[in-house]
Write a protein that holds these residues in place. Structure first.
Motif, short mmCIF file in Angstrom:
data_model
loop_
_atom_site.label_atom_id
_atom_site.label_comp_id
_atom_site.label_asym_id
_atom_site.label_seq_id
_atom_site.Cartn_x
_atom_site.Cartn_y
_atom_site.Cartn_z
N GLU A 321 16.50 -34.94 24.89
CA GLU A 321 16.17 -33.64 25.48
C GLU A 321 14.82 -33.12 25.01
OE1 GLU A 321 19.42 -31.03 24.80
OE2 GLU A 321 20.86 -32.25 25.91
N GLY A 322 13.86 -34.04 24.89
CA GLY A 322 12.49 -33.67 24.56
C GLY A 322 12.24 -33.36 23.10
N ARG A 323 13.19 -33.68 22.23
CA ARG A 323 13.01 -33.37 20.82
C ARG A 323 13.52 -34.53 19.97
NH1 ARG A 323 15.43 -27.99 20.01
NH2 ARG A 323 17.39 -28.98 19.46
N ALA A 324 12.84 -34.80 18.85
CA ALA A 324 13.27 -35.87 17.96
C ALA A 324 14.70 -35.63 17.51
CB ALA A 324 12.33 -35.96 16.76
N SER A 325 15.54 -36.65 17.62
CA SER A 325 16.96 -36.50 17.35
C SER A 325 17.41 -37.26 16.10
CB SER A 325 17.78 -37.00 18.55
OG SER A 325 19.14 -37.18 18.23
N HIS A 326 17.00 -38.52 16.00
CA HIS A 326 17.44 -39.36 14.89
C HIS A 326 16.57 -40.60 14.82
CE1 HIS A 326 19.53 -40.91 18.47
NE2 HIS A 326 19.59 -42.08 17.85
N TYR A 327 16.91 -41.50 13.92
CA TYR A 327 16.19 -42.77 13.79
C TYR A 327 17.09 -43.92 14.19
CZ TYR A 327 12.19 -40.76 11.32
OH TYR A 327 11.05 -40.05 11.01
N GLU A 328 16.46 -45.00 14.60
CA GLU A 328 17.18 -46.22 14.94
C GLU A 328 16.54 -47.38 14.22
OE1 GLU A 328 18.94 -47.66 19.07
OE2 GLU A 328 16.78 -48.05 18.97
N LEU A 329 17.37 -48.16 13.53
CA LEU A 329 16.88 -49.32 12.80
C LEU A 329 17.29 -50.57 13.54
CD1 LEU A 329 15.34 -50.19 10.27
CD2 LEU A 329 17.53 -50.28 9.05
N THR A 330 16.34 -51.20 14.20
CA THR A 330 16.62 -52.37 15.02
C THR A 330 17.04 -53.55 14.12
OG1 THR A 330 14.94 -51.68 16.60
CG2 THR A 330 15.68 -53.97 16.74
N GLY A 331 18.11 -54.21 14.54
CA GLY A 331 18.58 -55.37 13.78
C GLY A 331 19.46 -55.04 12.61
N ALA A 332 19.72 -53.74 12.37
CA ALA A 332 20.59 -53.37 11.25
C ALA A 332 22.05 -53.59 11.62
CB ALA A 332 20.38 -51.90 10.89
N SER A 333 22.87 -53.78 10.61
CA SER A 333 24.29 -53.95 10.84
C SER A 333 25.08 -53.27 9.74
CB SER A 333 24.64 -55.43 10.90
OG SER A 333 24.31 -56.07 9.68
#
Length: 333
Positions: A321-333
């Motif tokens: 919704e046009g605002r930073a929400s969270h982080y995503e770590l690609t390849g994490a498990s």
């Protein structure tokens, strides 16, 4: 406190006690264990972290059993969700984000678990304490207002009737924000000298003082800061006393307004404490909260970290919704 031992735990002899049948004590213990599984304890000094003992249950069980015996919802009071840390190395901005959303969802799910076993269910009253001490920790009143409004909107989107809010604005409606804080301390505050003596004596007050001081130092440590490290620490130690004084005053006000509610806390609590520390998100830090950190998607599993830690891992920002929400770590498990 006098207690009576039963096969279902310890019955504290408090003013809340009623003639409850054994079944109410058994069910009350089962319901309280749902909260105990998420409890927040100090990193050291607690030997029953995984298996709560009778002493852990004792300060809270009578309130739960009282509600069960009366067939009323079990009520929990949680002073929390004050406002985002002003330190950009810890959070994404001043408004609630995925860290708050995941925490609200956890609390709603916790109430749902209780309702599966007990039809009247449970409710958690979120007592936002940001207005209580935001002037000390460096958060603007306008940001507290915005945070509270967005938090209410977030709760509406979750569509749960088990969560409610309560804040200083509702207690002293019509007063200026500064006057609200003055009235709180006038009616419920403790002297600074009494608090200093308690901290000097060690134990829980000293541990809380050290934890709050650490948070204040972290929030005040910014690239544009001009004070020396030692000067900053001295100032934060001074401010920590006032944060605790106001927090305790807020706690006394809540006890007066919600005398039959189980008192939860976002700070680590030792075995037998009158407050029950609770984690709302997975984190390795027993002190980190959603308003001092960011939610990081580790491949379908959200973990709470400081912003600087998330970025050091190479996580990328996700906007909603046009605002930073969270982080995503690609390849994490």
């Amino acid at each position: 406190m006098h207690t009576t031992q039963t096969c279902y735990g310890t019955r504290p002899s408090t003013g809340l006690d009623i003639a409850a049948p054994e079944e109410a004590w058994k069910l009350g213990t089962q319901l309280l264990m749902h909260v105990m599984r998420a409890r927040r304890v100090p990193a050291t000094g607690v030997s029953c972290g995984d298996s709560p003992c009778a002493e852990c249950l004792a300060p809270h069980l009578a309130r739960v059993v009282t509600a069960v015996a009366r067939r009323e919802p079990v009520s929990f009071v949680l002073p929390a969700f004050p406002g985002k840390s002003p330190n950009p190395s810890k959070v994404l901005g001043p408004m609630p984000d995925m860290a708050e959303q995941r925490s609200l969802e956890f609390l709603a799910t916790l109430c749902e678990r209780i309702q599966r076993e007990y039809a009247p269910g449970a409710r958690v009253i979120l007592c936002s304490d940001g207005r209580v001490f935001n002037d000390i920790v460096g958060i603007r009143d306008v940001d507290i207002t915005g945070y509270q409004h967005e938090l209410s909107a977030m709760m509406a989107r979750i569509s749960t009737s088990s969560l409610a809010t309560f804040n200083l604005d509702q207690v002293f409606e019509g007063l200026s924000f500064e006057s609200m804080r003055e009235r709180l301390m006038l009616e419920y505050g403790e002297s600074l000298e009494a608090l200093r003596n308690a901290v000097r004596a060690g134990g829980e007050p000293h541990r809380l003082y050290c934890g709050i001081t650490r948070f204040l130092v972290e929030d005040a440590t910014r690239p544009d800061g001009t004070a020396s490290r030692s000067a900053l620490q001295r100032e934060c130690r001074r401010r920590a006393y006032e944060v605790i004084r106001r927090s305790q005053a807020w706690g006394r006000l809540l006890e007066a307004h919600f005398p039959q509610s189980v008192r939860l806390s976002i700070h680590p609590q030792t075995c037998g404490s009158e407050k029950l520390g609770i984690h709302m998100m997975e984190t390795a830090d027993s002190w980190l909260t959603p308003w001092h950190g960011v939610a990081v998607d580790m491949g379908g599993r959200f973990v709470l970290l400081k912003r600087i830690e998330a970025e050091a891992l190479g996580a990328r920002v996700v906007a909603r919704e046009g605002r930073a929400s969270h982080y995503e770590l690609t390849g994490a498990s």
